[in-house]
Structure formats: structure tokens, C-alpha cells
Design a protein around this motif. Structure first.
Motif, PDB file in Angstrom:
ATOM      1  N   CYS A  89      43.201  37.024  40.938  1.00 33.31           N
ATOM      2  CA  CYS A  89      41.683  36.743  41.484  1.00 33.31           C
ATOM      3  C   CYS A  89      41.688  38.252  42.207  1.00 33.31           C
ATOM      4  N   ILE A 118      39.885  37.800  37.188  1.00 38.30           N
ATOM      5  CA  ILE A 118      38.268  37.745  37.556  1.00 38.30           C
ATOM      6  C   ILE A 118      38.153  38.339  38.905  1.00 38.30           C
ATOM      7  N   TRP A 166      37.812  28.609  40.117  1.00 34.44           N
ATOM      8  CA  TRP A 166      38.002  29.378  39.131  1.00 34.44           C
ATOM      9  C   TRP A 166      39.414  28.881  38.388  1.00 34.44           C
ATOM     10  N   LYS A 183      38.751  25.788  36.219  1.00 39.60           N
ATOM     11  CA  LYS A 183      38.178  26.211  35.011  1.00 39.60           C
ATOM     12  C   LYS A 183      39.055  26.494  34.005  1.00 39.60           C
TER      13      LYS A 183
END
Length: 199
Positions: free
Chosen positions: A57, A87, A113, A116
């Protein structure tokens, strides 16, 4: 006599099997910041011949350093022949909009996230690089805040789909392993500041 390097790897493998963190066929998503703990964790997964991918991240809180962290972790994944997911988050905007501290905003964003990626890409567990020192710190922090029952448990080795395969290791052991392996990692300056309550 077994060298410290091999001994560290063996302890890692014994903790995984002893705590029944996951099975040999399970695919594990590693949360890797590029710091020493998560970098060592990624190398251990490769050495142990486990099935894993790396997720990073970029919270865009430290300008070019955040981007350099992302580039480092991408290269690490390539060197370890692991799939890589990343991301970028507008963390400050999310923090303002939801009236959250930066730390809580970052936590919400990353775990949403990770969930997901686990579901979409078909991974069984998410591994984070919490270690024994984090556990002691969390217990102390919770006790100070009055969360007695939670405080006594601190961080669990396995909590639903989140596993913490380094929870047996102390920070000096991790640093020694990295030094012995001449392992590069990124230094997150925010970790050295008493700016936030950790964990």
C-alpha cells in the motif's frame, strides 16, 4: 552445528506448523511495506518454498519516499518471483472525509483493500509481519488504556484470515537475520517517531 540463519528459518517453519497457521496448499498474501520486518518475512516465505504473493500500500504520506518504498517492494517481489499487487491511497483526503486519524484511515484503507485482493485473486490468508515486540507493545498500550481482557491477549497468531508468522521472533533476531543475509530494506521514519499510538 546449525547456523543462526538456518535456525531462524526452522523456528519460522515450526511456528507456522505448531500454530496451524495454514496448510502447504494454501496461498498466502503478504502485506509488505518494505521495512525490515516484512522484507524478512517475504524472504522466509521464499526460503521455505511456500505459495505467496506480495501486496503493498502506498499511502502517499511521505512524498517521494512513499514512491521509493513502492518501487523497492515491486523489485523485491520480482527478485523473489512472487506476484505483486499495489495500490495508491489518498489517505489524507479519506482521513478528513471520515473524521479519522491518519493511522486509523490508513488501517481501514489497507485492510479493506487486502480483503478485496484475497477474494478476487483467490488467496487464503493475509500475513502481516507483527513480531514479539509488537505484541508486548500492544499488551502494554491496551493495559494503559484500560482494555484489560483485550490487553492480556494482545495480537493473536491467527485471527480469521489474518496470520502473523513472525509473532515468535524478537526484533534483534529479525535484524540479525537481515544483516547475516545482507538483506536490503527501506526505513520508515514514521516508525521512529512517537507521533502515533502504534498498532
Amino acid at each position: 552445528m546449525q547456523n543462526p540463519h538456518s535456525r531462524f528459518l526452522k523456528k519460522f517453519q515450526q511456528f507456522i506448523s505448531g500454530k496451524n497457521l495454514f496448510g502447504p496448499q494454501d496461498k498466502i498474501l503478504l502485506a509488505v511495506s518494505g521495512g525490515i520486518d516484512s522484507t524478512v518475512m517475504a524472504h522466509l516465505f521464499r526460503k521455505a518454498g511456500l505459495k505467496f504473493a506480495i501486496a503493498h500500500c502506498n499511502f502517499q504520506l511521505r512524498g517521494e519516499e512513499s514512491d521509493a518504498d513502492e518501487a523497492f517492494v515491486k523489485e523485491l517481489a520480482s527478485n523473489l518471483d512472487a506476484p505483486f499487487y499495489s495500490i495508491k491511497f489518498e489517505t489524507e483526503t479519506y482521513s478528513d472525509t471520515h473524521k479519522l486519524s491518519i493511522q486509523m484511515a490508513a488501517r481501514e484503507l489497507r485492510y479493506d483493500w487486502f480483503e478485496k485482493v484475497l477474494n478476487v485473486q483467490g488467496y487464503d490468508y493475509l500475513a502481516t509481519a507483527h513480531h514479539k515486540d509488537d505484541l508486548a507493545e500492544t499488551v502494554l498500550l491496551n493495559l494503559v488504556k484500560g482494555s484489560v481482557l483485550v490487553g492480556l491477549h494482545g495480537i493473536l497468531p491467527k485471527n480469521n484470515r489474518i496470520i502473523r508468522p513472525l509473532l515468535w521472533a524478537e526484533k534483534p533476531e529479525i535484524m540479525e537475520y537481515a544483516a547475516h543475509a545482507k538483506m536490503h530494506h527501506r526505513e520508515d521514519k514514521s516508525n521512529a517517531e512517537n507521533k502515533y499510538q502504534r498498532n
